[in-house]
Write an enzyme that holds these catalytic residues in place. Structure first.
Site, PDB file in Angstrom:
ATOM      1  N   TYR A  48       0.822  -1.217   0.000  1.00  0.00           N
ATOM      2  CA  TYR A  48       0.000   0.000   0.000  1.00  0.00           C
ATOM      3  C   TYR A  48       0.857   1.268   0.000  1.00  0.00           C
ATOM      4  O   TYR A  48       0.363   2.359  -0.276  1.00  0.00           O
ATOM      5  CB  TYR A  48      -0.952   0.054   1.208  1.00  0.00           C
ATOM      6  CG  TYR A  48      -1.947  -1.084   1.308  1.00  0.00           C
ATOM      7  CD1 TYR A  48      -2.134  -1.979   0.261  1.00  0.00           C
ATOM      8  CD2 TYR A  48      -2.705  -1.254   2.449  1.00  0.00           C
ATOM      9  CE1 TYR A  48      -3.048  -3.035   0.370  1.00  0.00           C
ATOM     10  CE2 TYR A  48      -3.625  -2.298   2.562  1.00  0.00           C
ATOM     11  CZ  TYR A  48      -3.780  -3.191   1.521  1.00  0.00           C
ATOM     12  OH  TYR A  48      -4.684  -4.214   1.641  1.00  0.00           O
ATOM     13  N   HIS A 106       0.711 -11.569   1.722  1.00  0.00           N
ATOM     14  CA  HIS A 106      -0.382 -10.876   1.030  1.00  0.00           C
ATOM     15  C   HIS A 106      -1.074 -11.736  -0.038  1.00  0.00           C
ATOM     16  O   HIS A 106      -2.278 -11.631  -0.245  1.00  0.00           O
ATOM     17  CB  HIS A 106       0.174  -9.600   0.385  1.00  0.00           C
ATOM     18  CG  HIS A 106      -0.838  -8.530   0.172  1.00  0.00           C
ATOM     19  ND1 HIS A 106      -0.553  -7.198   0.287  1.00  0.00           N
ATOM     20  CD2 HIS A 106      -2.154  -8.584  -0.158  1.00  0.00           C
ATOM     21  CE1 HIS A 106      -1.644  -6.497   0.037  1.00  0.00           C
ATOM     22  NE2 HIS A 106      -2.624  -7.311  -0.242  1.00  0.00           N
TER      23      HIS A 106
HETATM   24  N1  LIG Z   1      -5.606  -8.674   1.415  1.00  0.00           N
HETATM   25  C1  LIG Z   1      -6.020  -8.133   0.286  1.00  0.00           C
HETATM   26  O1  LIG Z   1      -5.679  -8.588  -0.819  1.00  0.00           O
HETATM   27  C2  LIG Z   1      -6.911  -6.927   0.350  1.00  0.00           C
HETATM   28  C3  LIG Z   1      -7.590  -6.495  -0.803  1.00  0.00           C
HETATM   29  C4  LIG Z   1      -8.431  -5.379  -0.689  1.00  0.00           C
HETATM   30  C5  LIG Z   1      -8.596  -4.733   0.535  1.00  0.00           C
HETATM   31  N2  LIG Z   1      -7.897  -5.181   1.653  1.00  0.00           N
HETATM   32  C6  LIG Z   1      -8.073  -4.534   2.974  1.00  0.00           C
HETATM   33  O2  LIG Z   1      -9.456  -4.450   3.277  1.00  0.00           O
HETATM   34  C7  LIG Z   1      -9.811  -3.078   3.508  1.00  0.00           C
HETATM   35  C8  LIG Z   1     -11.222  -2.798   3.084  1.00  0.00           C
HETATM   36  O3  LIG Z   1     -11.439  -3.149   1.727  1.00  0.00           O
HETATM   37  P1  LIG Z   1     -11.585  -2.083   0.555  1.00  0.00           P
HETATM   38  O4  LIG Z   1     -10.964  -0.803   0.972  1.00  0.00           O
HETATM   39  O5  LIG Z   1     -11.054  -2.693  -0.685  1.00  0.00           O
HETATM   40  O6  LIG Z   1     -13.159  -1.930   0.339  1.00  0.00           O
HETATM   41  P2  LIG Z   1     -14.448  -1.737   1.282  1.00  0.00           P
HETATM   42  O7  LIG Z   1     -14.061  -1.423   2.668  1.00  0.00           O
HETATM   43  O8  LIG Z   1     -15.351  -2.879   1.012  1.00  0.00           O
HETATM   44  O9  LIG Z   1     -15.150  -0.474   0.611  1.00  0.00           O
HETATM   45  C9  LIG Z   1     -14.562   0.777   0.586  1.00  0.00           C
HETATM   46  C10 LIG Z   1     -15.478   1.702  -0.228  1.00  0.00           C
HETATM   47  O10 LIG Z   1     -16.692   1.920   0.476  1.00  0.00           O
HETATM   48  C11 LIG Z   1     -16.909   3.330   0.679  1.00  0.00           C
HETATM   49  N3  LIG Z   1     -17.546   3.462   1.999  1.00  0.00           N
HETATM   50  C12 LIG Z   1     -17.020   3.103   3.214  1.00  0.00           C
HETATM   51  N4  LIG Z   1     -17.903   3.273   4.201  1.00  0.00           N
HETATM   52  C13 LIG Z   1     -19.047   3.755   3.616  1.00  0.00           C
HETATM   53  C14 LIG Z   1     -20.309   4.097   4.116  1.00  0.00           C
HETATM   54  N5  LIG Z   1     -20.606   3.981   5.415  1.00  0.00           N
HETATM   55  N6  LIG Z   1     -21.236   4.557   3.229  1.00  0.00           N
HETATM   56  C15 LIG Z   1     -20.968   4.668   1.918  1.00  0.00           C
HETATM   57  N7  LIG Z   1     -19.768   4.344   1.364  1.00  0.00           N
HETATM   58  C16 LIG Z   1     -18.816   3.888   2.212  1.00  0.00           C
HETATM   59  C17 LIG Z   1     -15.545   3.950   0.605  1.00  0.00           C
HETATM   60  O11 LIG Z   1     -15.618   5.267   0.099  1.00  0.00           O
HETATM   61  P3  LIG Z   1     -14.984   6.530   0.893  1.00  0.00           P
HETATM   62  O12 LIG Z   1     -13.560   6.163   1.260  1.00  0.00           O
HETATM   63  O13 LIG Z   1     -15.075   7.635  -0.107  1.00  0.00           O
HETATM   64  O14 LIG Z   1     -15.865   6.720   2.087  1.00  0.00           O
HETATM   65  C18 LIG Z   1     -14.863   3.058  -0.445  1.00  0.00           C
HETATM   66  O15 LIG Z   1     -15.206   3.456  -1.755  1.00  0.00           O
HETATM   67  C19 LIG Z   1      -8.755  -2.311   2.708  1.00  0.00           C
HETATM   68  O16 LIG Z   1      -8.664  -0.969   3.059  1.00  0.00           O
HETATM   69  C20 LIG Z   1      -7.511  -3.124   3.021  1.00  0.00           C
HETATM   70  O17 LIG Z   1      -7.024  -2.806   4.312  1.00  0.00           O
HETATM   71  C21 LIG Z   1      -7.083  -6.268   1.554  1.00  0.00           C
END
Ligand SMILES: NC(=O)c1ccc[n+]([C@@H]2O[C@H](COP(=O)([O-])OP(=O)(O)OC[C@H]3O[C@@H](n4cnc5c(N)ncnc54)[C@H](OP(=O)(O)O)[C@@H]3O)[C@@H](O)[C@H]2O)c1
Length: 283
Positions: A48, A106
């Site tokens: 990241y 990862h």
């Molecule tokens: N291990 C892996 O391969 C892997 C892959 C992907 C992610 N991850 C981890 O998992 C975490 C979460 O996954 P992610 O970031 O991919 O996606 P997510 O948490 O499923 O979704 C994030 C999206 O939702 C929006 N959002 C968040 N809360 C909201 C709410 N209450 N109402 C409306 N929209 C909302 C955010 O927009 P805004 O930011 O504009 O609010 C963003 O666009 C990552 O940050 C990372 O730490 C790991």
């Protein structure tokens, strides 16, 4: 806060905050806000590029380091025995801490066995308190659990209302591995936040789509790490400890599961081939 207990006895918060696709400076501001909102688990990764910002925010937060559960991940280009260990030391330096609470591999590609032996060593030396993997499918997880000296304690995979992963979770449970959900909101895809069923179930409890989706995951025993850059949404996503879904709610949400939908298809050889080709070119 609710907690999961890992196979080595370590307690891990069931809800955390993820910082994927946030640059260093934004991560510093967001992690400060998240800690202020009450989050005590922060999920970052070498890939990241924001470990410095995450570490700075924790250091300046006034929250004791012991009260923060810090999760990090070794990136594929750092796999291999010796190399993963060196990368972990570099991560500690960037994070400005003497230990990481949970270090994950990862992705299940490249010399992950060599990297795993480094994580076992780091765990023994106290540089990390728990070790695990991410994006390991059931068979690869079984392989590592069978042949590694120390079995992974966590597997972080894509889990959300549209991809509920019951079989994979069952396999993790059988192996003593704690499931952890990335993308708990399906990264907003497929009109997640406008989903009428989640909205209706949530409304009956005075809760939003996001809150309902997080409660559903935690009730399945899955640790969730939603990401948002907005302070008000951090508070909203954290406000999930004062309601219960009924059996009927859960049965309805279960109907949203889809065999086809995924945010990132780890079985797509074209997609994964492109990623691995790129990584190899950087090594
Ligand atoms: N291990 C892996 O391969 C892997 C892959 C992907 C992610 N991850 C981890 O998992 C975490 C979460 O996954 P992610 O970031 O991919 O996606 P997510 O948490 O499923 O979704 C994030 C999206 O939702 C929006 N959002 C968040 N809360 C909201 C709410 N209450 N109402 C409306 N929209 C909302 C955010 O927009 P805004 O930011 O504009 O609010 C963003 O666009 C990552 O940050 C990372 O730490 C790991």
């Amino acid at each position: 806060m609710e907690f999961a207990t890992l196979s080595n006895g370590l307690r891990m918060p069931m809800l955390g905050y993820g910082v994927f696709q946030i640059d260093d400076a934004t991560a510093e501001r967001c992690v400060a806000d998240a800690l202020d909102a009450g989050y005590r688990l922060i999920d970052t990764a070498q890939g990241y590029g924001n470990e410095r910002g995450v570490g700075a925010a924790i250091a300046q937060s006034g929250v004791a380091r012991e009260d923060v559960f810090l999760v990090d991940k070794v990136w594929i280009s750092n796999y291999g025995e010796g190399k993963a260990y060196d990368s972990l030391k570099a991560s500690l330096e960037l994070l400005g801490t003497d230990h990481i609470d949970l270090m994950l591999l990862h992705q299940p590609f490249g010399d992950y066995y060599g990297a795993w032996r480094d994580l076992e060593r780091a765990c023994e030396e106290g540089l990390v308190r728990a070790i695990g993997v991410s994006n390991f499918d059931p068979v690869r997880l079984l392989d590592l659990c069978t042949f590694a000296e120390v079995a992974p304690m966590v597997n972080q995979v894509e889990i959300h209302a549209f991809r509920q992963q019951d079989a994979a979770i069952e396999n993790m449970r059988a192996l003593g591995v704690q499931p952890m959900a990335w993308g708990p909101f399906a990264e907003g895809m497929n009109n997640f936040f406008q989903n009428p069923l989640l909205a209706e179930v949530g409304a009956a409890h005075g809760k939003t789509v996001g809150q309902t989706a997080l409660r559903f995951l935690m009730d399945k025993g899955v640790v969730a790490i939603p990401k948002t850059v907005r302070r008000e949404r951090m508070a909203e996503n954290f406000d999930v400890f004062d309601f219960e879904l009924t059996d009927k709610d859960v049965a309805r949400i279960r109907t949203l599961d889809s065999a086809d939908f995924t945010c990132y298809d780890h079985t797509d050889t074209k997609l994964i081939g492109g990623l691995l080709g790129f990584i190899k070119s950087t090594m």
